[in-house]
Design an enzyme around this catalytic site. Structure first.
Site, short mmCIF file in Angstrom:
data_model
loop_
_atom_site.label_atom_id
_atom_site.label_comp_id
_atom_site.label_asym_id
_atom_site.label_seq_id
_atom_site.Cartn_x
_atom_site.Cartn_y
_atom_site.Cartn_z
N CYS A 58 0.84 -1.21 0.00
CA CYS A 58 0.00 0.00 0.00
C CYS A 58 0.87 1.26 0.00
O CYS A 58 1.58 1.52 0.97
CB CYS A 58 -0.91 -0.05 1.23
SG CYS A 58 -1.78 1.48 1.58
N CYS A 61 0.35 3.68 2.89
CA CYS A 61 0.89 3.09 4.13
C CYS A 61 2.39 3.30 4.19
O CYS A 61 2.94 3.68 5.22
CB CYS A 61 0.61 1.58 4.19
SG CYS A 61 -1.15 1.16 4.22
#
Length: 133
Positions: A58, A61
């Site tokens: 991600c 993230c």
């Protein structure tokens, strides 16, 4: 605000990809037993838990990871945890994770707040507010 809703990579992340997520006082949670132990430790020490449900693939993230590590050093009175949603799929599902990153704020094992998405100002604001209680 960045969020990931599905896997955007092929194959599983290897450990090297996760290294950038760790640092400061961030503790990786690799099993349900780890989780239980950390929550028990936090309760004993009177610490608020910040649980980051994240994924190595991600982008948001990954972008937020260094900031999360900085926060863990700035707020030693809190416990910062990192849960890889791919490594602990069933556990993450039990927390109803729909997007990554998702942050849960827990006191004595009970949820007191939640933040979905890589929103640095909002994460800082919530941690500051909780730490001042």
């Amino acid at each position: 605000m960045g969020q990931c809703f599905s896997k955007a990579k092929s194959g599983r992340a290897d450990l090297e990809e996760n290294v950038e997520f760790l640092g400061g006082n961030v503790h990786p949670v690799t099993s349900k037993e780890d989780w239980d132990q950390k929550l028990s430790e936090a309760k004993r020490d009177g610490k608020i838990v910040v649980a980051n449900f994240s994924a190595a693939w991600c982008g948001p993230c990954r972008g937020l990871a260094p900031f999360y590590c900085e926060l863990s050093e700035k707020y030693p009175s809190m416990m910062f945890l990192l849960i890889d949603v791919d490594e602990l799929t069933d556990f993450s599902t039990s927390w109803d994770i729909k997007a990554t990153p998702t942050f849960f704020f827990l006191k004595d094992g009970q949820q007191i707040d939640k933040l979905v998405g890589a929103n640095k100002p909002e994460l800082q604001k919530k941690i500051t507010a909780i730490s001042e209680k």
